[in-house]
Design an enzyme around this catalytic site. Sequence first.
Site, PDB file in Angstrom:
ATOM      1  CG  HIS A  48      -3.694 -10.162   2.122  1.00  6.08           C
ATOM      2  ND1 HIS A  48      -2.590  -9.352   2.100  1.00  6.08           N
ATOM      3  CD2 HIS A  48      -4.252 -10.004   3.355  1.00  6.08           C
ATOM      4  CE1 HIS A  48      -2.486  -8.722   3.262  1.00  6.08           C
ATOM      5  NE2 HIS A  48      -3.479  -9.095   4.037  1.00  6.08           N
TER       6      HIS A  48
ATOM      7  CG  PHE B 231     -12.993  -3.006   6.496  1.00  4.42           C
ATOM      8  CD1 PHE B 231     -12.813  -1.776   7.129  1.00  4.42           C
ATOM      9  CD2 PHE B 231     -13.867  -3.899   7.073  1.00  4.42           C
ATOM     10  CE1 PHE B 231     -13.493  -1.455   8.311  1.00  4.42           C
ATOM     11  CE2 PHE B 231     -14.562  -3.591   8.239  1.00  4.42           C
ATOM     12  CZ  PHE B 231     -14.373  -2.361   8.855  1.00  4.42           C
ATOM     13  CG  ASN B 232     -10.055  -7.957   3.580  1.00  2.00           C
ATOM     14  OD1 ASN B 232     -10.645  -7.606   4.589  1.00  2.00           O
ATOM     15  ND2 ASN B 232      -9.537  -9.161   3.444  1.00  2.00           N
TER      16      ASN B 232
ATOM     17  CG  LEU C 188      14.253  -2.849   1.743  1.00  2.00           C
ATOM     18  CD1 LEU C 188      15.454  -2.974   0.790  1.00  2.00           C
ATOM     19  CD2 LEU C 188      13.002  -2.494   0.930  1.00  2.00           C
TER      20      LEU C 188
ATOM     21  NE  ARG D 199      -7.497 -17.941   8.136  1.00  4.25           N
ATOM     22  CZ  ARG D 199      -7.172 -17.132   7.130  1.00  4.25           C
ATOM     23  NH1 ARG D 199      -5.973 -17.198   6.598  1.00  4.25           N
ATOM     24  NH2 ARG D 199      -8.024 -16.237   6.673  1.00  4.25           N
TER      25      ARG D 199
ATOM     26  CG  ASN E 238       8.245  -4.443  13.119  1.00  2.00           C
ATOM     27  OD1 ASN E 238       9.411  -4.377  12.767  1.00  2.00           O
ATOM     28  ND2 ASN E 238       7.254  -3.990  12.368  1.00  2.00           N
TER      29      ASN E 238
ATOM     30  CB  ILE F 218      -0.960  -0.014   1.218  1.00  2.31           C
ATOM     31  CG1 ILE F 218      -1.725  -1.341   1.279  1.00  2.31           C
ATOM     32  CG2 ILE F 218      -1.937   1.158   1.133  1.00  2.31           C
ATOM     33  CD1 ILE F 218      -2.519  -1.574   2.555  1.00  2.31           C
TER      34      ILE F 218
ATOM     35  CE1 TYR G  81      -1.295  -5.763  11.458  1.00  2.03           C
ATOM     36  CE2 TYR G  81      -3.524  -6.613  11.202  1.00  2.03           C
ATOM     37  CZ  TYR G  81      -2.530  -5.728  10.834  1.00  2.03           C
ATOM     38  OH  TYR G  81      -2.772  -4.801   9.846  1.00  2.03           O
TER      39      TYR G  81
END
Length: 324
Positions: free
Chosen positions: A187, A169-170, A33, A280, A92, A12, A141
């Site tokens: 994804h 969202f996605n 990276l 899941r 992170n 993104i 997350y």
Amino acid sequence: MAILVTGGAGYIGSVTVELLRAKGERVVVLDDLARGHRDAVPSDVSFYQGSVGAAELVGRIAREHELESCIHFAALACVGESVTEPARYFDNNVRQGIVLLDSLLKAGVRRLVFSSTCAIYGEPEQIPISEDHSQQPTNPYGWSKLFMERIMESYDRAYALKFVALRYFNACGATENRGEQHDPEPHLIPNVLACAEGRLTAVSVFGNNYPTPDGTPIRDYVHVADLGEAHILALKHLRDGGESERLNLGNGYGYSVLEVIETAREVTGRPIAFKFEPRRPGDPSRLVADAKKVRTLLNWQPEFSDLASIIRSDWQWRLNQHRT
Ligand SMILES: NC(=O)c1ccc[n+]([C@@H]2O[C@H](COP(=O)([O-])OP(=O)(O)OC[C@H]3O[C@@H](n4cnc5c(N)ncnc54)[C@H](O)[C@@H]3O)[C@@H](O)[C@H]2O)c1
């Protein structure tokens, strides 16, 4: 004056850099990276390979480029990985995120657009999900992003940091030159198209007994160029002196996993096999945004809201990449 884009070598982030530059903005990219691609950043954009947790580096970038704002994409973003490696995710995304905020404030930068996520809501209590829905993430997350939102709220009150947290969202789709290439790829659409390309034998569909019309989970898909545009509008809001905001970024309607596969078959004209696997843990049946606020406040108008156009853009990008 320049905009610092952290994570600008990622999916993104790199598309947003492309859009910012098309608007004549000066951009500096900071990316370690770990998940990004150096060649996704144009060679004439200032690029620093390093971590957002490196305070001295961020200070140096601020001095060298006269930063006026930051768009903070950099994060680890795989839900499953965050469950098995929570320490890595909190280090992170949260610890390093705080170092970034402190370094920006030290350099006098008080405008930040932040990549948040619908994962902060957890199991939805109602659909569509509005911004004031309860927030109980079901994985580290999601917690890492919610913690950052709370920290930025405190920083706003204490240090006048103004931020817009965009709860995507996605994200999906591609521009002509930039698209999604993650390894591992968590994804759905990239995996479905990898199947159409013959790079994957079958797509895993996790669960077929959800309370949805075809039994598979329903998600709200947003084109990456529309997401990128929202960041530009959020930045304008802050530059115009707007208050801190939290905004859902979705199209407001959802597609099931099987609908995505069927649409991809139609768009590509290729067979796409799938196999059902167990659900899941922590995967809600439906995640669909109430995105009225972002449309009203920022006047955001998504251009690519239908699934076929989204998938077509990604497929076209893959054909260009791999000459399938
Ligand atoms: N892709 C989605 O559907 C989605 C949905 C909701 C939220 N988000 C959020 O949007 C942001 C961008 O997502 P993406 O899909 O482009 O991910 P991505 O992995 O493609 O991009 C993230 C980039 O950040 C870099 N990075 C990670 N940690 C870093 C650190 N500590 N210092 C410097 N660079 C670091 C990576 O190398 C990568 O280039 C992330 O914050 C993610 O949590 C993504």
